[in-house]
Motif scaffolding. Structure first.
Motif, PDB file in Angstrom:
ATOM      1  N   ALA A   1      45.374  81.108 135.798  1.00 45.30           N
ATOM      2  CA  ALA A   1      46.123  80.001 135.183  1.00 45.30           C
ATOM      3  C   ALA A   1      46.762  79.115 136.255  1.00 45.30           C
ATOM      4  N   LEU A   2      47.025  79.709 137.424  1.00 49.33           N
ATOM      5  CA  LEU A   2      47.622  78.940 138.521  1.00 49.33           C
ATOM      6  C   LEU A   2      46.560  78.267 139.388  1.00 49.33           C
ATOM      7  N   GLY A   3      45.295  78.481 139.048  1.00 51.21           N
ATOM      8  CA  GLY A   3      44.213  77.843 139.789  1.00 51.21           C
ATOM      9  C   GLY A   3      43.857  78.543 141.087  1.00 51.21           C
ATOM     10  N   VAL A   4      44.226  79.824 141.207  1.00 52.00           N
ATOM     11  CA  VAL A   4      43.925  80.576 142.437  1.00 52.00           C
ATOM     12  C   VAL A   4      42.426  80.914 142.460  1.00 52.00           C
ATOM     13  N   GLY A   5      41.785  80.706 143.601  1.00 56.82           N
ATOM     14  CA  GLY A   5      40.342  80.930 143.728  1.00 56.82           C
ATOM     15  C   GLY A   5      39.980  82.409 143.697  1.00 56.82           C
ATOM     16  N   LEU A   6      38.680  82.661 143.511  1.00 55.32           N
ATOM     17  CA  LEU A   6      38.190  84.023 143.285  1.00 55.32           C
ATOM     18  C   LEU A   6      38.524  84.983 144.431  1.00 55.32           C
ATOM     19  N   VAL A   7      38.294  84.553 145.666  1.00 55.74           N
ATOM     20  CA  VAL A   7      38.473  85.461 146.799  1.00 55.74           C
ATOM     21  C   VAL A   7      39.941  85.873 146.924  1.00 55.74           C
ATOM     22  N   THR A   8      40.842  84.879 146.811  1.00 57.50           N
ATOM     23  CA  THR A   8      42.276  85.187 146.897  1.00 57.50           C
ATOM     24  C   THR A   8      42.701  86.050 145.721  1.00 57.50           C
ATOM     25  N   ARG A   9      42.133  85.814 144.543  1.00 56.99           N
ATOM     26  CA  ARG A   9      42.478  86.649 143.376  1.00 56.99           C
ATOM     27  C   ARG A   9      42.078  88.100 143.620  1.00 56.99           C
ATOM     28  N   LYS A  10      40.871  88.280 144.154  1.00 55.97           N
ATOM     29  CA  LYS A  10      40.389  89.654 144.401  1.00 55.97           C
ATOM     30  C   LYS A  10      41.268  90.341 145.440  1.00 55.97           C
ATOM     31  N   MET A  11      41.605  89.622 146.506  1.00 52.33           N
ATOM     32  CA  MET A  11      42.469  90.205 147.538  1.00 52.33           C
ATOM     33  C   MET A  11      43.858  90.481 146.954  1.00 52.33           C
ATOM     34  N   GLY A  12      44.384  89.502 146.237  1.00 57.00           N
ATOM     35  CA  GLY A  12      45.734  89.635 145.658  1.00 57.00           C
ATOM     36  C   GLY A  12      45.814  90.826 144.717  1.00 57.00           C
ATOM     37  N   ALA A  13      44.730  91.035 143.948  1.00 62.59           N
ATOM     38  CA  ALA A  13      44.732  92.131 142.976  1.00 62.59           C
ATOM     39  C   ALA A  13      44.594  93.483 143.654  1.00 62.59           C
ATOM     40  N   SER A  14      44.081  93.488 144.884  1.00 61.24           N
ATOM     41  CA  SER A  14      43.773  94.764 145.542  1.00 61.24           C
ATOM     42  C   SER A  14      44.958  95.333 146.325  1.00 61.24           C
TER      43      SER A  14
END
Ligand code: ACD
Length: 131
Positions: A22-35
């Motif tokens: 929803a904040l427009g964060v890209g896929l790679v950062t989302r995957k890293m952020g979630a990990s």
């Protein structure tokens, strides 16, 4: 203010990916952020609070006076205007930007619960005190 100086480490997380989307964060950062499991520590110096969030991917350090707006760059690089208020063991962070975000944190001796809201997305993250 028994939460000051305690280290709270992420234990459970719900809807964080949806929030980041929803904040427009890209896929790679989302995957890293979630990990990663960030560690949050709040300290106080005079009338200023320091909130450090540390992880192997991104870290942040916010210095603020309650109720006084400041410029924040979020872990994904957005520039927002942030105001944090403190009420006993609760902190309320409002980030104003392209998308407004609210982060409510409640500290106890054993855990910290963060509820983050963007649009109609609610993300709940629970952190446990580290021994
Ligand atoms: C936490 C995470 C703090 C998340 C803050 C804002 C959410 C918005 C976007 C997240 C973007 C990227 C995720 C990247 C890293 C996550 C770890 C950040 C540590 C500073 O308080 O648990």
């Amino acid at each position: 203010m028994s939460f000051l100086g305690k280290k709270y480490k992420l234990a459970t997380s719900e809807n964080f990916d949806e929030l980041m989307k929803a904040l427009g964060v890209g896929l790679v950062t989302r995957k890293m952020g979630a990990s990663v499991s960030p560690v949050v520590e709040v300290t106080k110096d005079g009338d200023e609070y320091i909130m450090k969030t540390t992880s192997t991917f991104k870290s942040s350090e916010l210095k603020f006076k309650p109720g006084v707006e400041f410029d924040e760059e979020t872990p994904d690089g957005r520039k927002v205007k942030t105001t944090i208020t403190v009420d006993g063991d609760k902190m309320s962070q409002i980030q104003k930007g392209d998308k407004d975000t609210v982060i409510e944190r409640e500290f106890t001796d054993s855990e910290m619960k963060a509820i983050m809201k963007v649009d109609d997305i609610v993300c709940t993250r629970i952190y446990k005190v580290q021994n």
